[in-house]
Design a protein around this motif. Structure first.
Motif, PDB file in Angstrom:
ATOM      1  N   SER A 158      -1.532   4.569  -4.068  1.00 47.62           N
ATOM      2  CA  SER A 158      -0.264   4.490  -3.152  1.00 47.62           C
ATOM      3  C   SER A 158       0.550   5.523  -4.116  1.00 47.62           C
ATOM      4  N   ALA A 186      -1.940   1.663   1.771  1.00 49.09           N
ATOM      5  CA  ALA A 186      -2.900   1.210   0.361  1.00 49.09           C
ATOM      6  C   ALA A 186      -4.125   0.164   0.891  1.00 49.09           C
ATOM      7  N   GLU A 220       1.415   6.678   0.361  1.00 48.45           N
ATOM      8  CA  GLU A 220       1.775   5.569   1.334  1.00 48.45           C
ATOM      9  C   GLU A 220       2.247   4.436   0.212  1.00 48.45           C
TER      10      GLU A 220
END
Length: 637
Positions: free
Chosen positions: A177, A187, A182
């Motif tokens: 991540s 993830a 993200e």
């Protein structure tokens, strides 16, 4: 060109997504595992890997000019992952790689994965603490803020570091991540979706090769199985996402200066992942806030009873309270009291019998009545009670030195055996004794003064039969320590230097893996799950998780923390000595009484918060869009 030469680098133009720097001696086995995990995380079925990861043994072809090759790999990598350990901290080569990373990428592209040792950020100093043994000197004094840390020390003991290990996958998701930008939840969901697609493609290939007549049946079975697997994986992924987010919130909570933010994040971490790590963060923050007046935990004790007045307890919630020259027993729930007792009495686990320093057995009757019973030899050590047998074991004066005594609390009958070993009777921590629930076995550990950590110690096992108490086995050990039967009396745990040995109670032979500890100071067990260090060398008292002996929480003390040098081993300041109450349900020091169990502590924390934190508050504290679940929040199930 090969896929290695033309990687799918997520549009960054970099040759590698991640560069792994590590010590081969410390992480020669773990580094390839992490490389594989990153390369396979969220991998589409048609690609060999989802991330291009450089590691010096596999990332480049043979090249005689290795240093230039590694510099080139560093320059063409988007993120720098450091596997931090004491060995890596002592490596000049790792230091060169760190400095090059900071000069060319900056600290925002740095990910520190702790594989061994300690790493703690001092927010006031803006640097790692002096006892952060995993941190390389190249990282000290050069960072403006705490870098992104992932604690993977637990992985050293793990037997299965594959994608099937949910704990490992959750921590790998935290790294991913950071690289992708993200959230951890996204993830994990992306990885789950890709794994489902891969399985679906494999299932489709199987169907194509199947017999045409059975295709419909096979398709139905595969679809049914895929639905079952997808549901199970979805549940597992959601659980993993909660664990990963809980670990992240626990880390953020410890770094918060605002007490409301710290308490809320700690409670949220525990609600997301009710385990030792977030519970430890909640305990540490609540205990600190209690000491500083930010949370009121005084309701744990009866009105008028301060933490410094409590001398002991039963498993049933009865407290031994000092009255200044004497003692009384108070039921913390009903408020019932038993008065005019001796100072320093030992209370049985059920709270109905007490044994005083004079050797008088006292029975605590209903309605606050106190009845004197049998007269036993006065104890000169701690008293261990056999729960189901109505007996107590302790050391008492004998004709030629201390004796081991196993006494019947009702009749006053006793069995004795001479303690044929040296013990410093002026040192309470130099004597440890325990007895099995059936009173058939007694274990004693004695040593010299606690001021000498290397002092010799002797462990002795005694068997009780008929009217005799007989020494059956002994072995030598070092340093002060404990002797304790585990909760079902199948093992004897004994301190030996920097280890807790797991012994057969009958033969004193080692029968399990030793528990590794880092403190030469006193250590006591609360239960089979938790232990306390009364004072770590140059560190405050701590709650440890058994059997890993990893630190769960640091506990507050009054005054400045001890410094390196003379006196570093000594306990100092109020609150430096901690003990357990109610069979380890609570921790007691001069500064307060705090619950150990997360479910107990969460209620106090939520009450202290007053109002339930909002999603907006969590986003302000963490930068993450999050629907809270703790303290009866809107996201709670």
């Amino acid at each position: 060109m090969s896929e290695q030469a033309q990687p799918q680098s997520r549009g960054t133009g970099r040759r590698y997504d991640v560069f792994i720097s590590y010590s081969r001696k410390a992480d020669g086995q773990f580094a390839p595992s992490l490389q594989r995990a990153l390369a396979r995380f969220g991998r589409p079925w048609h690609r060999r890997r989802s991330f291009e990861v450089f590691r010096d043994q596999t990332g480049l072809s043979v090249n005689p000019d290795l240093e230039d090759s590694i510099v080139a790999a560093l320059d063409s990598s988007e993120y720098f992952v450091l596997l931090a350990s004491p060995m890596a901290a002592g490596s000049d080569w790792v230091g060169k790689e760190i400095r090059h990373c900071l000069e060319t990428k900056g600290p925002e592209r740095l990910i520190v994965v702790i594989t061994e040792g300690e790493a703690e950020w001092d927010h006031e100093a803006g640097d790692f603490t002096a006892d952060s043994t995993a941190i390389h000197p190249a990282l000290r004094g050069v960072l403006d803020a705490e870098p992104f840390l992932v604690d993977l020390k637990w992985a050293e003991r793990a037997a299965d570091l594959t994608s099937d290990n949910s704990h490992y996958r959750a921590d790998v998701a935290r790294i991913v991540s950071r690289v992708t930008g993200e959230s951890v939840d996204d993830a994990i969901r992306r990885d789950l979706a890709q794994r489902r697609r891969t399985r679906a493609m494999v299932g489709a290939a199987v169907l194509l090769m199947g017999i045409a007549a059975a295709a419909a049946v096979v398709a139905a079975l595969v679809a049914q199985e895929n639905q079952r697997v997808a549901a199970a994986e979805r549940d597992a992924a959601e659980a993993e996402a909660r664990v990963a987010l809980g670990r992240e919130f626990a880390a953020l909570a410890r770094g918060q200066e605002d007490s409301r933010a710290a308490l809320a994040l700690a409670a949220e971490a525990y609600a997301l992942a009710p385990s030792a790590e977030p519970a430890g963060a909640m305990l540490e923050i609540a205990a600190r806030a209690d000491h500083e007046g930010g949370i009121d935990l005084s309701a744990i004790l009866p009105a008028g009873v301060g933490a410094g007045m409590v001398q002991g307890s039963s498993a049933t919630g009865r407290l031994v309270v000092s009255t200044g020259g004497g003692a009384m027993v108070m039921d913390a729930v009903t408020g019932e009291t038993w008065t005019a007792l001796e100072e320093g009495i030992a209370l049985s686990p059920d709270g109905t019998v007490a044994l005083g320093p004079s050797g008088t057995v006292v029975h605590l009757e209903d309605g606050g009545a106190v009845t004197a019973g049998a007269q036993l030899p006065p104890p000169v050590s701690e008293v261990a009670f056999a729960e189901s047998a109505g007996s107590a074991a302790y050391l008492a004066d004998g004709p030629d030195g201390p004796d081991v005594v196993l006494a019947d609390l009702a009749s006053g009958g006793e069995r004795r055996a001479p303690l044929d070993a040296y013990v410093d009777l002026w040192c309470p921590e130099c004597m440890a004794i325990d007895v099995t629930a059936d009173a058939e076995s007694v274990a004693v550990r004695v040593s010299g003064s606690s001021t000498y950590a290397g002092a010799g110690a002797t462990v002795l096992a005694f068997a009780s039969a008929a009217d005799a108490l007989t020494e059956v086995m002994r072995r030598e050990s070092t340093a002060i320590g404990t002797a304790r039967f585990n909760d079902d009396d199948t093992e004897l745990w004994v301190r030996d230097g920097a280890e807790i040995l797991v012994l057969d109670p009958r033969t004193l032979e080692e029968e399990g893996d030793a528990m590794q500890i880092s403190s030469p100071g006193p250590l006591v067990f609360l239960s089979d799950e938790f232990a306390l260090t009364r004072a770590l060398a140059c560190e405050p008292p701590a709650l440890l998780s058994v059997p890993t002996m990893s630190r769960v929480a640091s506990l507050p003390v009054d005054g400045p923390p001890p410094t390196e040098g003379v006196g570093c081993q000594n306990e100092s300041g109020a609150g430096a000595v901690v003990t357990g109450l109610e069979a380890g349900r609570y921790i007691l020091s001069e500064l307060g009484v705090w619950p150990v169990r997360g479910e107990d502590l969460e209620g106090y924390v939520c009450t202290a918060l007053g109002s339930v934190p909002t999603s907006a508050e969590y986003e302000a504290w963490t930068g993450l869009a999050h629907t809270p679940v703790a303290c009866g929040a809107e996201g709670a199930a």
